[in-house]
Enzyme design. Structure first.
Site, PDB file in Angstrom:
ATOM      1  CG  ASP A  98     -12.046  54.195   7.761  1.00 29.59           C
ATOM      2  OD1 ASP A  98     -12.174  53.069   8.098  1.00 29.59           O
ATOM      3  OD2 ASP A  98     -11.142  54.823   8.394  1.00 29.59           O
ATOM      4  CB  SER A 143      -6.851  54.841  13.768  1.00 28.00           C
ATOM      5  OG  SER A 143      -7.660  53.727  14.139  1.00 28.00           O
ATOM      6  CG  HIS A 200      -9.037  52.162   9.588  1.00 32.22           C
ATOM      7  ND1 HIS A 200      -9.876  53.408   9.974  1.00 32.22           N
ATOM      8  CD2 HIS A 200      -8.152  51.931  10.709  1.00 32.22           C
ATOM      9  CE1 HIS A 200      -9.123  53.762  11.151  1.00 32.22           C
ATOM     10  NE2 HIS A 200      -8.157  52.713  11.516  1.00 32.22           N
ATOM     11  CG  ASP A 201      -4.190  49.613   6.457  1.00 31.87           C
ATOM     12  OD1 ASP A 201      -4.340  49.735   7.694  1.00 31.87           O
ATOM     13  OD2 ASP A 201      -3.820  48.253   6.133  1.00 31.87           O
ATOM     14  NE  ARG A 236      -2.174  43.003  12.012  1.00 30.50           N
ATOM     15  CZ  ARG A 236      -1.917  44.274  12.229  1.00 30.50           C
ATOM     16  NH1 ARG A 236      -2.517  44.967  13.065  1.00 30.50           N
ATOM     17  NH2 ARG A 236      -0.911  45.094  11.416  1.00 30.50           N
TER      18      ARG A 236
END
Lengths: 203, 386
Positions: free
Chosen positions: B322, B157, B355-356, B227
């Site tokens: 992602d 990232s 994405h994680d 968040r």
């Protein structure tokens, strides 16, 4: 090294910038880099092949050839190689156009469907041939566009491409590669070296 | 920490501190007069000092990438899945350096520290950092540790952007670059999400223009919202669906605005936990660093030209689901690298985790990452112990 790869190894010029389509575990590019100072990239979609390339230090790009080569510029490299993959593509004819767009020369190998053993298999047994070079059943084969030595020559002619070299091989004799008599009958694997035609060269 | 330490853990680690008194000129035109970086190391630097690997962290990351700080720690460092003996970054062979970036809130000089010129907290006056500034500060840490050239610089990232910056700005100091789930520049949609997060923070009445510490408060609601929206972009539709579906907390709908769906509960929990653990000014600054990164901009949009100075080998990795930094963005980078005729390999990992995925263990991801690093180690003649 696979016999068709050995022959290709001889044909590739020193220091060439190469694109190897369906490069597998990177054997050919690795040998070409070490022996001939060749640079370039292999394209592959098989995860095990990609990992093998990474461990060898071969530059490998995960890319589905059926999506074409649009991400490569015209004349992006000197030579495009495709071994034993053309018959598995959805449109081999379009791939041939693409290969000779990104490079002025291409080397292509594929199983010759008109090999005498295949003819016998189909002619006498009445089943789709299964052999060392065509090891699949009709329903699970990735080889969806079977063709012969003659078929490929005709396609090149129709496209105005120039065949600069050709050879056939019998898988059981590694040294037994030659531009022999009746290649369409006795060649188990066809190997072609193709260049752009006049129109393409000057266009 | 588990009762017995796993054999592939780097074990207990202690953060270290390095102070730099030489002023650091920044992209914004200001200069940081002096600064401290907090970092951790795993493995041993060899006699030739050739086996160092730098790990760059992402938006909310920090220096604690692997192992445990104390036996009471519930979880190991954020990239423990990939750093340790026998793992992709094999600490039996590599010496790993992982730092907290400037402007962070985990120990390196940032908004929560005192500005020596004013005698009060930096707060919102801490200069906006860029990826390039971070890399400049990291180079000085490398100098301090006696590392002339990293065997590899790796990151996911925002960390991947730092890797790219290393390759372009300090080509002689990096032998291999591993760029995971990254992008050569943010899309309008990416910037839009960042702006929502920033507005959530800045419009919180407790934000006080960034001087919340002076008011003895924290913009918790803003950070929580930031968040929550960020977290949605880190997961895939599939992984959220698989984890929560339309599950309810109780058996029936209650026609109100309290938590009803499990996914709401989860997001609120994640937001709450983050709002007390992370600094708002740091979050704002990190999102700006993301937005500003665009190496091609200095070359009329030609990314290949921007990458021309690089002399390392690249590995680029993307994940199928992602949607924050999509596989297409990685392809854009790979195509530019090929156009620039750089040695590059690319793997598109099939993963349901969005994405994680770059943080999580995965067989194919491990094989790709590990395979590349294995070659790096072999080229350096580093012994394999496993």
């Amino acid at each position: 090294m696979r016999p068709d790869l050995t022959l290709i190894h001889h044909w590739v010029p020193e220091g060439a910038q190469v694109l190897d389509l369906a490069c597998g575990d990177g054997t050919l590019l690795d040998a070409l880099a070490r022996d001939k100072g060749v640079t370039g990239y292999g394209l592959e979609i098989d995860p095990d092949g990609i990992t093998a390339c990474l461990e060898r230090g071969v530059n490998v790009i995960e890319q589905d050839l059926d999506q074409g080569l649009a991400n490569f510029d015209d004349d992006a490299c000197d030579l495009v190689i495709m071994t034993q993959a053309l018959q598995a593509l959805r449109r081999p004819d379009r791939m041939l156009d693409e290969m000779l767009r990104v490079a002025s020369e291409a080397i292509i190998t594929f199983p010759n469907f008109a090999y005498w053993r295949h003819r016998l298999y189909l002619g006498f047994k009445g089943f789709m041939p299964v052999s060392r070079s065509l090891p699949y059943a009709w329903y699970d084969t990735p080889n969806i566009h079977q063709s012969t030595f003659n078929d490929f020559e005709r396609l090149c002619t129709d496209k105005g491409l120039v065949i600069t070299d050709r050879a056939v091989g019998r898988g059981d004799h590694e040294s037994h590669w030659s531009s022999r008599l009746w290649p369409n009958l006795f060649g188990e694997i066809a190997i072609f070296r193709v260049g752009r035609g006049e129109a393409r060269r000057h266009g | 920490m588990p009762e017995t330490l796993p054999a592939d853990s780097v074990g207990l680690v202690t953060p270290q501190q390095a102070r730099f008194d030489e002023p650091l000129p920044l992209a914004c035109g200001k200069t940081l007069p002096a600064y401290e970086l907090v970092y951790e190391t795993y493995g041993e630097l060899n006699a030739e000092r050739s086996n160092a690997v730098l790990v760059c962290h992402a938006l909310s990351g920090h220096h604690h990438a692997a192992g445990y700080h104390s036996p009471d720690d519930r979880k190991p460092g954020w990239w423990d899945a990939h750093i340790g003996p026998g793992k992709a970054i094999d600490t039996d062979r590599f010496f790993v350096v992982s730092l907290n970036n400037l402007g962070g809130c985990h120990g390196s000089t940032g908004p929560c520290h005192i500005n020596p010129e004013t005698g009060r907290l930096w707060g919102p006056e801490f200069p906006v950092m860029t990826v390039g500034d971070w890399v400049d500060s990291q180079v000085r840490l490398a100098d301090r540790l006696g590392i002339a050239r990293f065997a590899a610089v790796v990151g996911g990232s925002l960390g991947g952007m730092q890797v790219l910056q290393w390759a372009m700005r300090y080509p002689e100091r990096i032998a291999n670059a591993v760029v995971i789930a990254a992008t050569p520049r943010l899309t309008a949609q990416n910037i839009a999400f960042n702006e929502v997060a920033r507005q959530a923070i800045r419009s919180d009445p407790d934000f006080h223009g960034g001087w919340y510490a002076a008011h003895d408060t924290v913009p918790k609601r803003g950070l929580k919202l930031a968040r929550m929206v960020g977290h949605i972009t880190y997961l895939s539709e599939h992984s959220m669906g698989a984890k929560f579906g339309r599950d309810l907390r109780s058996d029936e709908l209650n026609f109100g605005y309290d938590v009803e769906f499990q996914v709401e509960s989860y997001l609120r929990y994640q937001g709450d936990a983050f709002s007390t653990a992370f600094d708002a000014n740091t979050y704002l600054l990190m999102t700006k660093a993301l937005d500003y990164f665009d190496p091609a901009a200095d070359h009329q949009g030609d990314l290949a030209a921007a990458l021309a100075p690089a002399s390392c080998r690249f590995l680029v990795v993307s994940f199928s689901t992602d949607w924050r930094f999509t596989p297409e963005r990685s392809r854009e980078l790979v195509d530019a690298l090929m156009r620039a005729r750089k040695p590059v390999s690319y793997a598109a990992i099939d993963s349901p985790h969005g994405h994680d995925a770059f943080l999580l263990p995965d067989a194919r991801y491990g094989a790709v990452f590990g395979g590349f690093m294995h070659r790096v180690a072999r080229d350096l003649g580093l012994e394999e112990r496993h």
